[in-house]
Design a protein around this motif. Structure first.
Motif, mmCIF file in Angstrom:
data_model
loop_
_atom_site.group_PDB
_atom_site.id
_atom_site.type_symbol
_atom_site.label_atom_id
_atom_site.label_comp_id
_atom_site.label_asym_id
_atom_site.label_seq_id
_atom_site.Cartn_x
_atom_site.Cartn_y
_atom_site.Cartn_z
ATOM 1 N N PHE A 157 0.865 -1.176 0.000
ATOM 2 C CA PHE A 157 0.000 0.000 0.000
ATOM 3 C C PHE A 157 0.901 1.225 0.000
ATOM 4 N N ASN A 158 0.312 2.395 -0.048
ATOM 5 C CA ASN A 158 1.079 3.638 -0.018
ATOM 6 C C ASN A 158 0.886 4.367 1.304
ATOM 7 N N ILE A 159 1.813 5.255 1.595
ATOM 8 C CA ILE A 159 1.754 6.062 2.814
ATOM 9 C C ILE A 159 1.905 7.525 2.439
ATOM 10 N N ASN A 160 1.193 8.376 3.142
ATOM 11 C CA ASN A 160 1.400 9.819 3.036
ATOM 12 C C ASN A 160 1.953 10.308 4.366
ATOM 13 N N GLU A 187 -8.037 7.438 -9.909
ATOM 14 C CA GLU A 187 -7.399 6.591 -10.910
ATOM 15 C C GLU A 187 -7.684 5.122 -10.598
ATOM 16 N N PRO A 188 -7.792 4.263 -11.610
ATOM 17 C CA PRO A 188 -8.131 2.863 -11.360
ATOM 18 C C PRO A 188 -6.989 2.094 -10.704
ATOM 19 N N ASN A 189 -7.365 1.067 -9.964
ATOM 20 C CA ASN A 189 -6.410 0.113 -9.391
ATOM 21 C C ASN A 189 -5.364 0.762 -8.476
ATOM 22 N N THR A 190 -5.784 1.799 -7.759
ATOM 23 C CA THR A 190 -4.863 2.453 -6.832
ATOM 24 C C THR A 190 -4.990 1.833 -5.441
ATOM 25 N N PRO A 191 -3.873 1.609 -4.755
ATOM 26 C CA PRO A 191 -3.889 0.916 -3.468
ATOM 27 C C PRO A 191 -4.330 1.826 -2.332
ATOM 28 N N ARG A 222 -9.872 3.200 -1.728
ATOM 29 C CA ARG A 222 -10.537 3.644 -2.959
ATOM 30 C C ARG A 222 -12.024 3.283 -2.907
ATOM 31 N N GLY A 223 -12.877 4.289 -3.162
ATOM 32 C CA GLY A 223 -14.315 4.069 -3.209
ATOM 33 C C GLY A 223 -15.004 4.090 -1.862
ATOM 34 N N PHE A 235 -3.199 -2.782 11.880
ATOM 35 C CA PHE A 235 -3.359 -2.579 10.449
ATOM 36 C C PHE A 235 -2.886 -3.794 9.644
ATOM 37 N N SER A 236 -2.876 -4.951 10.268
ATOM 38 C CA SER A 236 -2.365 -6.148 9.595
ATOM 39 C C SER A 236 -3.127 -6.454 8.313
ATOM 40 N N PHE A 237 -4.404 -6.084 8.271
ATOM 41 C CA PHE A 237 -5.201 -6.345 7.072
ATOM 42 C C PHE A 237 -4.642 -5.638 5.844
ATOM 43 N N LEU A 238 -3.937 -4.536 6.040
ATOM 44 C CA LEU A 238 -3.356 -3.824 4.906
ATOM 45 C C LEU A 238 -2.242 -4.632 4.241
ATOM 46 N N LEU A 239 -1.618 -5.518 5.003
ATOM 47 C CA LEU A 239 -0.528 -6.334 4.448
ATOM 48 C C LEU A 239 -1.058 -7.441 3.547
ATOM 49 N N MET A 240 -2.361 -7.649 3.573
ATOM 50 C CA MET A 240 -2.961 -8.701 2.754
ATOM 51 C C MET A 240 -3.512 -8.166 1.453
ATOM 52 N N GLN A 241 -3.224 -6.877 1.139
ATOM 53 C CA GLN A 241 -3.660 -6.308 -0.138
ATOM 54 C C GLN A 241 -2.957 -7.016 -1.275
ATOM 55 N N SER A 242 -3.670 -7.275 -2.355
ATOM 56 C CA SER A 242 -3.056 -7.941 -3.515
ATOM 57 C C SER A 242 -2.373 -6.927 -4.399
#
Length: 242
Positions: A157-160, A187-191, A222-223, A235-242
């Motif tokens: 994922f990304n961080i700001n 934008e489409p498909n953004t993490p 997104r969305g 935030f462990s669920f964020l590590l499971m992003q595809s």
């Protein structure tokens, strides 16, 4: 889910108002590195004056009980990464930093050390930006052009960093940080994007991620509307992003 050795401490900012360099997070750094690690490899590419930057970082880490070697002082940066016990990438300009990582062939070298060898990685500000999928959500100006905006990809994922909330009484008419991240998600498909306020950091140990520090974070998916999270959030669920 596949187990991973990776250990990351991703810090929003190097200096918190009223304190010194890495002062607000030094206890977290000491706990993260522990007593087994003796030396840290510093990557100062985000600032122009690398000698002065390395001197400041060395003084801080030595005060914490760790030796520090700067990658810009060695003849073979890739070999230095391969031999490192721990890696610290400091803040500055994210575009300058990422370009130098590509120029010195350090992208795959750092990834290998983190994913395969479990070498601890500390990032602060720009160093946190480059730990993510891409630097699309940095706050910095593109003063140089890296060959790609794709970064180390140590997290999916990304961080700001330095995330700022809108000021209710501000007369500034430009976009807020929240609006800019929302534009990114158009934008489409953004993490996902994790907005780390100054004073906050994300600790990643294997497949577990925890928000630490004294301020909260704002999560953008997104969305979906953004959500607010306090220190201690899992935030462990964020590590499971595809």
């Amino acid at each position: 889910m596949m187990a991973t050795k990776k250990r990351l401490l991703l810090i929003s900012n190097s200096t918190l108002h009223g304190g010194g360099y890495l002062g607000h997070c030094q206890d977290h750094i000491k706990k993260f590195l522990g007593e087994q690690i003796k030396r840290v490899l510093f990557i100062p590419y985000a600032l122009h004056d690398r000698d002065a930057y390395a001197k400041m970082a060395r003084q801080k880490f030595e005060s914490l009980g760790y030796g520090l070697d700067s990658v810009h002082e060695v003849p073979n940066p890739v070999y230095a990464v391969q031999q490192s016990e721990a890696i610290f990438i400091g803040g500055g300009n994210t575009f300058r930093l990422l370009k130098a990582l590509y120029d010195n062939d350090l992208i795959s070298a750092i990834r290998s050390k983190v994913f395969e060898d479990g070498v601890p990685y500390i990032g602060s500000s720009a160093g946190t930006n480059v730990a993510t999928i891409s630097i699309h959500t940095t706050n910095d100006m593109p003063i140089v052009y890296p060959p790609s905006l794709h970064a180390l990809g140590l997290v999916p994922f990304n961080i700001n960093p330095h995330y700022l909330d809108p000021e209710t009484n501000s007369k500034h008419m430009g976009e807020t940080r929240e609006q800019r991240i929302s534009q990114y998600h158009e934008e489409p498909n953004t993490p996902p994007v994790l907005g780390l306020r100054e004073g906050s950091m994300l600790l990643v140990e294997g497949n577990k991620a925890t928000l630490l520090g004294v301020t909260g974070a704002r999560l953008f998916l997104r969305g979906k509307p953004p959500s607010e999270h306090e220190p201690g959030q899992d935030f462990s669920f964020l590590l499971m992003q595809s």
